[in-house]
Design a protein around this motif. Structure first.
Motif, short mmCIF file in Angstrom:
data_model
loop_
_atom_site.label_atom_id
_atom_site.label_comp_id
_atom_site.label_asym_id
_atom_site.label_seq_id
_atom_site.Cartn_x
_atom_site.Cartn_y
_atom_site.Cartn_z
N ARG B 102 0.82 -1.22 0.00
CA ARG B 102 0.00 0.00 0.00
C ARG B 102 0.85 1.26 0.00
NH1 ARG B 102 -4.23 -3.00 4.05
NH2 ARG B 102 -5.63 -3.77 2.40
N SER B 103 1.92 1.27 0.79
CA SER B 103 2.77 2.47 0.81
C SER B 103 3.44 2.66 -0.55
CB SER B 103 3.80 2.37 1.94
OG SER B 103 4.67 1.28 1.72
N CYS B 104 3.80 1.57 -1.17
CA CYS B 104 4.42 1.64 -2.50
C CYS B 104 3.44 2.21 -3.53
CB CYS B 104 4.91 0.26 -2.91
SG CYS B 104 5.53 0.15 -4.59
N LEU B 105 2.21 1.70 -3.49
CA LEU B 105 1.22 2.17 -4.46
C LEU B 105 0.88 3.64 -4.25
CD1 LEU B 105 -1.19 -0.91 -4.72
CD2 LEU B 105 0.77 -0.32 -6.14
N ALA B 106 0.99 4.09 -2.99
CA ALA B 106 0.74 5.51 -2.73
C ALA B 106 1.77 6.37 -3.46
CB ALA B 106 0.78 5.78 -1.22
N ILE B 107 3.02 5.92 -3.47
CA ILE B 107 4.07 6.65 -4.20
C ILE B 107 3.76 6.68 -5.70
CG2 ILE B 107 6.54 6.65 -4.81
CD1 ILE B 107 6.21 7.30 -1.92
N VAL B 108 3.37 5.53 -6.22
CA VAL B 108 3.03 5.45 -7.65
C VAL B 108 1.89 6.43 -7.97
CG1 VAL B 108 2.10 3.96 -9.47
CG2 VAL B 108 3.77 3.04 -7.84
N GLU B 109 0.92 6.45 -7.08
CA GLU B 109 -0.24 7.35 -7.25
C GLU B 109 0.24 8.81 -7.27
OE1 GLU B 109 -3.33 6.59 -7.71
OE2 GLU B 109 -4.26 8.57 -7.48
N GLN B 110 1.15 9.10 -6.34
CA GLN B 110 1.65 10.47 -6.20
C GLN B 110 2.38 10.94 -7.47
OE1 GLN B 110 4.17 10.86 -2.76
NE2 GLN B 110 4.98 12.84 -3.41
N TYR B 111 3.16 10.04 -8.06
CA TYR B 111 3.97 10.44 -9.22
C TYR B 111 3.26 10.17 -10.55
CZ TYR B 111 7.75 11.66 -6.11
OH TYR B 111 8.50 12.27 -5.17
N GLN B 112 2.07 9.59 -10.45
CA GLN B 112 1.24 9.46 -11.65
C GLN B 112 1.94 8.76 -12.82
OE1 GLN B 112 -2.17 10.78 -12.43
NE2 GLN B 112 -2.15 10.28 -10.24
N VAL B 113 2.63 7.69 -12.53
CA VAL B 113 3.20 6.91 -13.63
C VAL B 113 2.36 5.65 -13.81
CG1 VAL B 113 5.57 7.73 -13.32
CG2 VAL B 113 4.79 5.69 -12.08
N PRO B 114 2.30 5.15 -15.03
CA PRO B 114 1.55 3.90 -15.23
C PRO B 114 2.30 2.72 -14.61
CG PRO B 114 2.41 4.72 -17.33
CD PRO B 114 2.82 5.71 -16.30
N LEU B 115 1.58 1.87 -13.91
CA LEU B 115 2.15 0.65 -13.32
C LEU B 115 1.33 -0.56 -13.75
CD1 LEU B 115 3.87 -1.08 -11.34
CD2 LEU B 115 2.28 -0.38 -9.53
N PHE B 116 2.00 -1.50 -14.40
CA PHE B 116 1.36 -2.75 -14.81
C PHE B 116 1.95 -3.87 -13.98
CE2 PHE B 116 1.37 -6.70 -17.24
CZ PHE B 116 0.05 -6.80 -17.64
N VAL B 117 1.11 -4.63 -13.31
CA VAL B 117 1.58 -5.78 -12.53
C VAL B 117 1.35 -7.06 -13.35
CG1 VAL B 117 1.28 -7.12 -10.42
CG2 VAL B 117 1.21 -4.63 -10.33
N GLY B 118 2.40 -7.84 -13.49
CA GLY B 118 2.41 -8.93 -14.48
C GLY B 118 1.69 -10.20 -14.07
N PHE B 119 0.38 -10.12 -13.93
CA PHE B 119 -0.39 -11.36 -13.79
C PHE B 119 -0.59 -11.93 -15.20
CE2 PHE B 119 -1.78 -9.60 -9.60
CZ PHE B 119 -1.34 -10.65 -8.83
N ASN B 120 0.43 -12.63 -15.64
CA ASN B 120 0.51 -13.03 -17.04
C ASN B 120 -0.63 -13.93 -17.48
OD1 ASN B 120 1.80 -14.93 -15.21
ND2 ASN B 120 2.42 -16.07 -17.03
#
Lengths: 328, 328, 328, 328
Positions: B102-120
């Motif tokens: 959750r803390s990691c995703l908050a950073i991603v949210e803050q910097y507004q970069v696209p994040l794809f998690v590889g559930f292939n």
């Protein structure tokens, strides 16, 4: 309730005895087989009499006869039964000699009795469904038929010697199947064959592996592939290709259990042989014959069908010997 | 042409390297892996640089990063990449601890970069087709989902110890698959498990065989069956029952050859493991990520999806320990 | 020749009548069913008497009784037959109330008559083969069992109301199957269920879709998935995973014909329902009961088996209501 | 790294371009196709030159040529490349006229360059596995081979007119497959054919449906069934019967998803056509040719193989016209 006299108390006679007894409109009235040790037991099991041929055919209580005796007795028994006015169910073939078939059928014609020739595979639910789906237009016009027919293991050479040869003994079923599915008679036949399975079969003058190609008036074609030994049970399949796709009747397998392991996914073999595979077909053909007895139907599989299948076998043999396709 | 910096030169990194190089819009720009002996060879094969983490993230030529390094480095690399403004493709999981996720995703949210998690597995053509056929109404409303997921053979106990446990390591894919297929999030989870395959796994405090039942807001239910060892290759199947019938995605087998003999009908095993089975899925997920890079799509599989799959794993573990179904 | 008195002339009674008549050691001696309009016809077909319950049980010619009457009459008829010293074949269940089952079995115990409870699926050749192959060691120790059991279409709500609920009426077969295959009794049961198929079933207080998870003393686990409606015929499959691989019993299909065309490869549905699918099982369980009659075997499927399957259904219902796994 | 000059930028040339570029030992050096509009784009995609025939053959940097141009240019390009000392990969056929094939192969012989003729199906993993399992003795000695080869839909009549006829254009692959599997050359060929699919094909003097029977020195036999239209995708199967059983290579299907419903169990069709079905085969034959380039192998599929497949086509045509089996 129709009373049936059964000629022949062997393996195939016993199959028919069960079906005669189980059908609600027929009962096993008598068994005729002076050569079998099982005749008395078979008769007793179903509360039937033992009769001689003469007694059975003279007995006014007998409504129909089922001829499941040795091949070389069929034609004569058919003629005697016809003269006695009995409805006749005869195991294939009528005879191995086509002239004898024709003279026999002439007698049947003269006495106007119904004659059903037991090409049992026409009553296999799988093949029948293919025929029905073709008729219903599911694949459009038929174009190519592939019949696969392989026995689990070869017969003894002694049997081969009196069998009339592979085409008259084994392929004859497939010839009839081709006519049944296609609904037309071939105009040409080509046959190629080898003796690969058992040298004793070759020494008996026969082949044990064959490929046959037929062409029909519509331009459609059919092939039959035969072997006296598959190595994996009784292989009985057809593929029918038409304008819009394929209908295929696959084998019936011994069971529906699979084992998956290091060796792969292992499923059961096809049913071992005809008694297992065509159990439903034997029942269904008897149901049809009861309809014939009751006047509700004409024999779907007539003496003429028997004659034509034999003719195809003869022509295939001619092709095998000459290396040419033979016209019918 | 998008330049990709690849973190991790191990087995899965190499799979992605091929797909990056083969896609007409991307090229492998650099490889970052100070711990692998194969880094130089991988970089050379595709004409890529070797960089340090700092160099790659500071390099304005890098358009996207693919994080395929050790699991415990994912969250920090995601945060660094987000701060550097790079588009991020991260192998699952983000982290084994949900608060850290959750803390990691908050950073991603803050910097507004696209994040794809590889559930292939969402990109496996079989499972995707089931999802599409469901959406197209082919079986009406979904009612029961069965996910079968069995590895060919168990991992070493050393791996198990740092894996976060079976649910967070292996079942997490199946939790995500359940959400992907059903299109809704479960309201309850029940889990049962055993240590049957390898005693060392039990000694490491983990299970190796599990059954999970989930219920969804619609009343539909799903079950997952897992084992660390199948004995017959990689078993990856789903069955989805609906109002009007069943959609089932069967295994992909090693080949299409059958052998019929005395032992039965033997077909090939399922593909050995994920590199073979999900080859097409790895390609397809990269194609999707290129669409994300190009602004043609949003990540279909987001950080939130990663978080929720982990939450389901945590709840399953709670259920396993308490013997009660756990609400979400 | 053993004389059998058949209680119940309905659908399932008629199935048994055929098998009684076909078996070479038994005959249908009498039919007892004051409520059915078909009693006279059934008796006549097989040359059997019509009797009252009292007459049949007092008749010294009756060697065994087959109870195929309404469920709520089973326990009393068993007790009466036990007191009359008759060997008993009773359709499942003995009763829907477990205390009533126990009091009934106590009577049977007291009078020392053989009682066979008709869990017919144990005699399905597919399931039996799985059990035999497990016993033969083909997959090593059993680890995970998956039972799929789905009816083609739901029963009327009127039936549901008197059925005892889905677990006691339908799943009870699967509970018995789990014990039969695994060879051990579960230590815990968890059940989850929904009313998805027919609102009237929910209004009758029942569910129509269920997932059940059981754990066994060995650590092995089993799951049952049930639905009152499949949309594609009668779905009766099991998968048994063991140390060395998988044994799977697949459905029996209506025929072996495939149609390949633009729409794909179309094969036949599974057999429609239990009368078709379990035809061989009904025959085989009768054969076993004749062995019991003749003193050649003890009932493989006893009153205790009936009691335990009912207990499992009761515990599953408790789990469904409490959201907890229930210990046995 | 071997530099490859590609003749022909059409559909099949593009397939080869991908494989040349993907192989770690080869690169696409130049593309030669003055007639295609896609030549420049194809060259650019892989960083290759555009060259004329003269330039390419005179270029000392060119190690091998891949001839994927129009059929009537093959023989001349082979001769030019041989004289230039280049290793040659040529799509089948060398030429439609067998005398022209022979004169061309004489040139190749004279200049001692390696020539590989692209009978790609030999590299299909399914068919290759059958061949390997036969060699490993899994079914004993080969006895009967059945090759099924049906295109999804017929080509335009314009194509048919320049194709050399069905046997030289389509069946030629199957003739080669028969030799590849059986490991011996046939001693006789019989062919039967019809124009059933498209009247325009008949008007162009060709057939579109055929059955062929071959006999081999060992006594084994083979049949080929062809159609220009299946109605269900690309049908590419073989069955090889031997002393101990059957090896069968089944179709590869579009996916592994099944839908079970009222209409039955519906699976996907076979892969649409050769680009899909033989994707792996194209890759594998290129891998073999790289081994030839590197001196690690001799061409497994030589000019002689091309000549013999064409000879079989010619003999089949003779049989079709004469109604006799033709000796080779």
């Amino acid at each position: 309730m129709y009373n049936i006299a059964l000629f022949g108390a062997g393996r195939i006679g016993q199959v028919h005895a069960v079906n005669i007894a189980d059908h609600k409109e027929t009962q096993l009235y008598s068994v005729i087989d002076p050569f079998s040790q099982g005749t008395a037991a078979l008769a007793e099991k179903y509360g039937a009499k033992q009769q001689s041929t003469e007694e059975a055919l003279a007995d006014p209580n007998v409504h129909g006869v089922l001829i499941a005796s040795a091949t070389d007795t069929h034609a004569e028994l058919i003629e005697l039964a016809a003269k006695a006015g009995k409805a006749i169910f005869c195991e294939k073939p009528v005879h191995l000699d086509i002239e004898r078939v024709r003279s026999c059928l002439a007698i049947v014609e003269q006495y106007q009795v119904p004659l059903f020739v037991g090409f049992n595979r026409r009553y296999d639910p799988q093949f029948r469904k293919v025929r029905e789906m073709l008729s219903a237009g599911s694949i459009g016009k038929a174009e190519s038929l592939l019949i696969t027919s392989r026995d689990p293991s070869p017969p003894p050479a002694e049997y081969v010697k009196v069998s009339g040869g592979m085409f008259r003994d084994m392929t004859i079923h497939d010839f009839d199947m081709a006519r049944f599915i296609m609904g037309e008679d071939p105009v040409s036949i080509y046959a190629q064959g080898s003796n690969l399975v058992d040298p004793a079969i070759g020494q008996a003058g026969d082949i044990d592996t064959a490929f046959i190609v037929m062409k029909f008036p519509s331009g459609a074609m059919a092939t039959i592939t035969n072997s006296r030994r598959s190595g994996y049970g009784y292989d009985q399949r057809i593929e029918l290709h038409g304008e819009k796709g394929l209908l295929t009747a696959k084998n019936i397998h011994e069971n529906a259990v699979e084992q998956w392991g290091e060796a792969g996914c292992v499923a059961a073999k096809p049913e071992h042989f005809f008694l297992q595979r065509y159990d439903a077909a034997y029942k269904a053909e008897w149901t049809h014959f009861v309809d014939v007895l009751a006047g509700r139907a004409q024999p779907e599989c007539s003496g003429y069908d028997g004659e034509l299948a034999l003719l195809m076998a003869d022509k295939a043999l001619e092709s095998l010997k000459t290396g040419k396709e033979v016209k019918l």
